[in-house]
Design a protein around this motif. Sequence first.
Motif, PDB file in Angstrom:
ATOM      1  N   GLN A  15       0.885  -1.213   0.491  1.00 57.06           N
ATOM      2  CA  GLN A  15       0.328  -0.074  -0.015  1.00 57.06           C
ATOM      3  C   GLN A  15       1.061   1.531  -0.133  1.00 57.06           C
ATOM      4  O   GLN A  15       1.926   1.209   0.467  1.00 57.06           O
ATOM      5  CB  GLN A  15      -0.700   0.155   1.335  1.00 57.06           C
ATOM      6  CG  GLN A  15      -0.410   0.410   2.234  1.00 57.06           C
ATOM      7  CD  GLN A  15      -0.778   0.071   3.903  1.00 57.06           C
ATOM      8  OE1 GLN A  15      -2.093  -0.681   4.241  1.00 57.06           O
ATOM      9  NE2 GLN A  15      -0.903   1.443   4.915  1.00 57.06           N
ATOM     10  N   ASP A  36       5.452  -7.422   0.923  1.00 59.70           N
ATOM     11  CA  ASP A  36       5.140  -7.476   2.388  1.00 59.70           C
ATOM     12  C   ASP A  36       4.522  -8.096   3.501  1.00 59.70           C
ATOM     13  O   ASP A  36       4.454  -8.857   2.804  1.00 59.70           O
ATOM     14  CB  ASP A  36       3.914  -6.297   1.911  1.00 59.70           C
ATOM     15  CG  ASP A  36       3.140  -5.109   2.431  1.00 59.70           C
ATOM     16  OD1 ASP A  36       3.349  -4.365   2.116  1.00 59.70           O
ATOM     17  OD2 ASP A  36       2.870  -5.423   3.348  1.00 59.70           O
ATOM     18  N   ASN A  89      11.469   0.617   1.941  1.00 60.27           N
ATOM     19  CA  ASN A  89      10.524   1.486   1.510  1.00 60.27           C
ATOM     20  C   ASN A  89       9.194   0.684   3.487  1.00 60.27           C
ATOM     21  O   ASN A  89       8.904   2.269   3.859  1.00 60.27           O
ATOM     22  CB  ASN A  89       9.722   1.369   0.667  1.00 60.27           C
ATOM     23  CG  ASN A  89       7.825   2.442   0.794  1.00 60.27           C
ATOM     24  OD1 ASN A  89       8.117   3.505   1.298  1.00 60.27           O
ATOM     25  ND2 ASN A  89       7.186   1.454   1.029  1.00 60.27           N
ATOM     26  N   TYR A 155      10.694   5.883  16.132  1.00 63.92           N
ATOM     27  CA  TYR A 155      10.312   5.755  14.241  1.00 63.92           C
ATOM     28  C   TYR A 155      11.870   6.998  14.000  1.00 63.92           C
ATOM     29  O   TYR A 155      12.203   7.165  13.160  1.00 63.92           O
ATOM     30  CB  TYR A 155       9.502   6.769  13.949  1.00 63.92           C
ATOM     31  CG  TYR A 155       9.130   7.100  12.453  1.00 63.92           C
ATOM     32  CD1 TYR A 155       8.352   5.964  12.081  1.00 63.92           C
ATOM     33  CD2 TYR A 155       9.539   7.666  11.686  1.00 63.92           C
ATOM     34  CE1 TYR A 155       8.543   6.063   9.864  1.00 63.92           C
ATOM     35  CE2 TYR A 155       9.370   8.210  10.732  1.00 63.92           C
ATOM     36  CZ  TYR A 155       8.251   7.116   9.664  1.00 63.92           C
ATOM     37  OH  TYR A 155       8.124   7.547   8.750  1.00 63.92           O
ATOM     38  N   LYS A 159      14.958   6.519  11.386  1.00 63.96           N
ATOM     39  CA  LYS A 159      15.040   7.010   9.995  1.00 63.96           C
ATOM     40  C   LYS A 159      16.326   7.861  10.144  1.00 63.96           C
ATOM     41  O   LYS A 159      16.793   8.001   8.788  1.00 63.96           O
ATOM     42  CB  LYS A 159      13.785   8.352   9.758  1.00 63.96           C
ATOM     43  CG  LYS A 159      12.555   7.602   9.891  1.00 63.96           C
ATOM     44  CD  LYS A 159      12.641   6.712   8.283  1.00 63.96           C
ATOM     45  CE  LYS A 159      10.789   5.581   8.164  1.00 63.96           C
ATOM     46  NZ  LYS A 159      11.466   4.927   6.799  1.00 63.96           N
ATOM     47  N   ALA A 186       7.731  13.870   3.923  1.00 65.52           N
ATOM     48  CA  ALA A 186       7.783  14.856   4.672  1.00 65.52           C
ATOM     49  C   ALA A 186       5.658  14.166   5.147  1.00 65.52           C
ATOM     50  O   ALA A 186       5.759  13.129   5.658  1.00 65.52           O
ATOM     51  CB  ALA A 186       7.541  16.133   5.187  1.00 65.52           C
ATOM     52  N   VAL A 188       3.039  12.767   3.407  1.00 64.25           N
ATOM     53  CA  VAL A 188       2.571  11.789   1.864  1.00 64.25           C
ATOM     54  C   VAL A 188       0.682  11.977   2.520  1.00 64.25           C
ATOM     55  O   VAL A 188       0.445  10.801   3.092  1.00 64.25           O
ATOM     56  CB  VAL A 188       3.365  11.194   1.474  1.00 64.25           C
ATOM     57  CG1 VAL A 188       3.174  10.650  -0.051  1.00 64.25           C
ATOM     58  CG2 VAL A 188       4.704  11.554   1.053  1.00 64.25           C
ATOM     59  N   THR A 190      -1.424   9.288   2.250  1.00 66.09           N
ATOM     60  CA  THR A 190      -1.763   7.312   2.428  1.00 66.09           C
ATOM     61  C   THR A 190      -2.089   6.750   3.506  1.00 66.09           C
ATOM     62  O   THR A 190      -2.471   6.945   4.077  1.00 66.09           O
ATOM     63  CB  THR A 190      -0.146   7.006   2.904  1.00 66.09           C
ATOM     64  OG1 THR A 190       0.630   6.271   4.449  1.00 66.09           O
ATOM     65  CG2 THR A 190       1.225   7.277   1.857  1.00 66.09           C
TER      66      THR A 190
HETATM   67  N1  LIG Z   1       2.787   8.029   4.822  1.00 64.30           N
HETATM   68  C1  LIG Z   1       3.945   9.851   5.001  1.00 64.30           C
HETATM   69  O1  LIG Z   1       3.466  10.984   5.262  1.00 64.30           O
HETATM   70  C2  LIG Z   1       5.601   9.385   4.791  1.00 64.30           C
HETATM   71  C3  LIG Z   1       6.520  10.379   5.630  1.00 64.30           C
HETATM   72  C4  LIG Z   1       7.948   9.910   5.838  1.00 64.30           C
HETATM   73  C5  LIG Z   1       8.691   9.072   5.200  1.00 64.30           C
HETATM   74  N2  LIG Z   1       7.537   7.868   4.934  1.00 64.30           N
HETATM   75  C6  LIG Z   1       7.897   6.500   5.036  1.00 64.30           C
HETATM   76  O2  LIG Z   1       6.833   6.206   3.558  1.00 64.30           O
HETATM   77  C7  LIG Z   1       7.977   4.458   3.547  1.00 64.30           C
HETATM   78  C8  LIG Z   1       6.055   4.367   3.286  1.00 64.30           C
HETATM   79  O3  LIG Z   1       5.761   5.243   3.794  1.00 64.30           O
HETATM   80  P1  LIG Z   1       3.310   4.870   4.282  1.00 64.30           P
HETATM   81  O4  LIG Z   1       2.722   5.834   4.458  1.00 64.30           O
HETATM   82  O5  LIG Z   1       3.061   3.852   3.133  1.00 64.30           O
HETATM   83  O6  LIG Z   1       3.078   3.615   4.891  1.00 64.30           O
HETATM   84  P2  LIG Z   1       2.048   2.528   4.997  1.00 64.30           P
HETATM   85  O7  LIG Z   1       1.998   1.915   7.189  1.00 64.30           O
HETATM   86  O8  LIG Z   1       0.865   3.074   4.155  1.00 64.30           O
HETATM   87  O9  LIG Z   1       2.526   0.963   4.097  1.00 64.30           O
HETATM   88  C9  LIG Z   1       3.294   0.614   4.761  1.00 64.30           C
HETATM   89  C10 LIG Z   1       3.785  -1.163   4.601  1.00 64.30           C
HETATM   90  O10 LIG Z   1       4.958  -1.398   4.850  1.00 64.30           O
HETATM   91  C11 LIG Z   1       4.277  -2.809   5.041  1.00 64.30           C
HETATM   92  N3  LIG Z   1       5.338  -2.931   6.175  1.00 64.30           N
HETATM   93  C12 LIG Z   1       4.916  -2.962   7.211  1.00 64.30           C
HETATM   94  N4  LIG Z   1       6.229  -3.337   8.485  1.00 64.30           N
HETATM   95  C13 LIG Z   1       6.439  -4.446   8.167  1.00 64.30           C
HETATM   96  C14 LIG Z   1       7.059  -5.776   7.832  1.00 64.30           C
HETATM   97  N5  LIG Z   1       7.670  -5.840   9.400  1.00 64.30           N
HETATM   98  N6  LIG Z   1       7.588  -6.662   7.098  1.00 64.30           N
HETATM   99  C15 LIG Z   1       7.151  -5.913   5.825  1.00 64.30           C
HETATM  100  N7  LIG Z   1       6.630  -5.238   5.222  1.00 64.30           N
HETATM  101  C16 LIG Z   1       5.880  -4.477   6.616  1.00 64.30           C
HETATM  102  C17 LIG Z   1       3.108  -2.917   5.460  1.00 64.30           C
HETATM  103  O11 LIG Z   1       2.269  -3.533   5.285  1.00 64.30           O
HETATM  104  C18 LIG Z   1       2.060  -1.584   4.342  1.00 64.30           C
HETATM  105  O12 LIG Z   1       1.871  -2.311   3.628  1.00 64.30           O
HETATM  106  C19 LIG Z   1       7.896   4.218   5.073  1.00 64.30           C
HETATM  107  O13 LIG Z   1       9.369   3.740   5.025  1.00 64.30           O
HETATM  108  C20 LIG Z   1       8.102   5.755   6.274  1.00 64.30           C
HETATM  109  O14 LIG Z   1       8.311   5.946   7.037  1.00 64.30           O
HETATM  110  C21 LIG Z   1       6.139   8.237   5.036  1.00 64.30           C
END
Ligand SMILES: NC(=O)c1ccc[n+]([C@@H]2O[C@H](COP(=O)([O-])OP(=O)(O)OC[C@H]3O[C@@H](n4cnc5c(N)ncnc54)[C@H](O)[C@@H]3O)[C@@H](O)[C@H]2O)c1
Length: 248
Positions: A15, A36, A89, A155, A159, A186, A188, A190
């Motif tokens: 996702q 995943d 990711n 977290y 990072k 920053a 996003v 999701t």
């Molecule tokens: N969404 C934001 O605002 C944002 C901001 C900064 C950084 N990020 C980074 O971007 C990346 C993706 O974020 P997102 O918002 O899409 O997250 P999300 O939670 O929507 O998706 C994360 C995905 O990782 C999978 N996952 C989690 N733990 C796992 C594990 N132990 N083994 C395998 N899969 C695992 C989950 O099942 C999920 O499908 C992450 O590294 C997050 O830290 C996101």
Amino acid sequence: MSVEQRVALVTGAGQGIGAAIATHLHRSGSLVALLDRDEESVRAVATGLNPDGTTALAVRADVDRITELESAVELVGSRWHAPDVLVNNAARTVAGSVWDIALDEWDGVLATNLRSVFALTRLCAAPMRERGWGRIVNVASLAGQQGGTVAGAHYSAAKAGVLVLTKVFARELAAFGVTVNAVAPASVRTPAMDALPAGRADELADAIPVGRLGEPHEVASLVGYLVSDSAGYLTGATVDINGGSLMR
Ligand SMILES: NC(=O)c1ccc[n+]([C@@H]2O[C@H](COP(=O)([O-])OP(=O)(O)OC[C@H]3O[C@@H](n4cnc5c(N)ncnc54)[C@H](O)[C@@H]3O)[C@@H](O)[C@H]2O)c1
């Protein structure tokens, strides 16, 4: 080897940003392994990209478990060849004040968000180094640069660790045609953001100079550039993608 036949492994591809990255790389012509721990969601994304599984492969694995990572890399290698491109990711976005985070929770978040990046990068980098070409992108966060407001200290510390690991591996691999970079988003839009209390996402958007949250496809396009042939002179960098939230 043509760019079309490159093999990309994207973690957390079930996702959000990971699914967008996998989609972008698949559309750009790569064979994409989507990893995943949530089998149902990652199968749905992979099937959406390629119903018969020839060019998109769903891999169920938990990045916390080294044996599952080893099996995943083996599976990708046996289906196509060892990944040319790795996108680390997968992460858990976990909130918590510094006073409330239990130490075993700290260890758990560090294992998912940092140790897995070290372990999987080591597994994938060795064949890239032998082949003389590879691209590794780590998805970090503004929280790793400034400390988080949404997620907790565990977290943010993980990072920050990802950012320095990026440099360590970049230096280690630079002479072998393998680049290693980080992207630092920053806020996003999701599913992780949807889980925030009502109104919090709007507050975050108001604080961003461009006035809105980022979109997963915007991060995916940046990753697409970083894994391209054109980006061979770019390594060890953290590329900010944050709507102007941090200008440096
Ligand atoms: N969404 C934001 O605002 C944002 C901001 C900064 C950084 N990020 C980074 O971007 C990346 C993706 O974020 P997102 O918002 O899409 O997250 P999300 O939670 O929507 O998706 C994360 C995905 O990782 C999978 N996952 C989690 N733990 C796992 C594990 N132990 N083994 C395998 N899969 C695992 C989950 O099942 C999920 O499908 C992450 O590294 C997050 O830290 C996101």
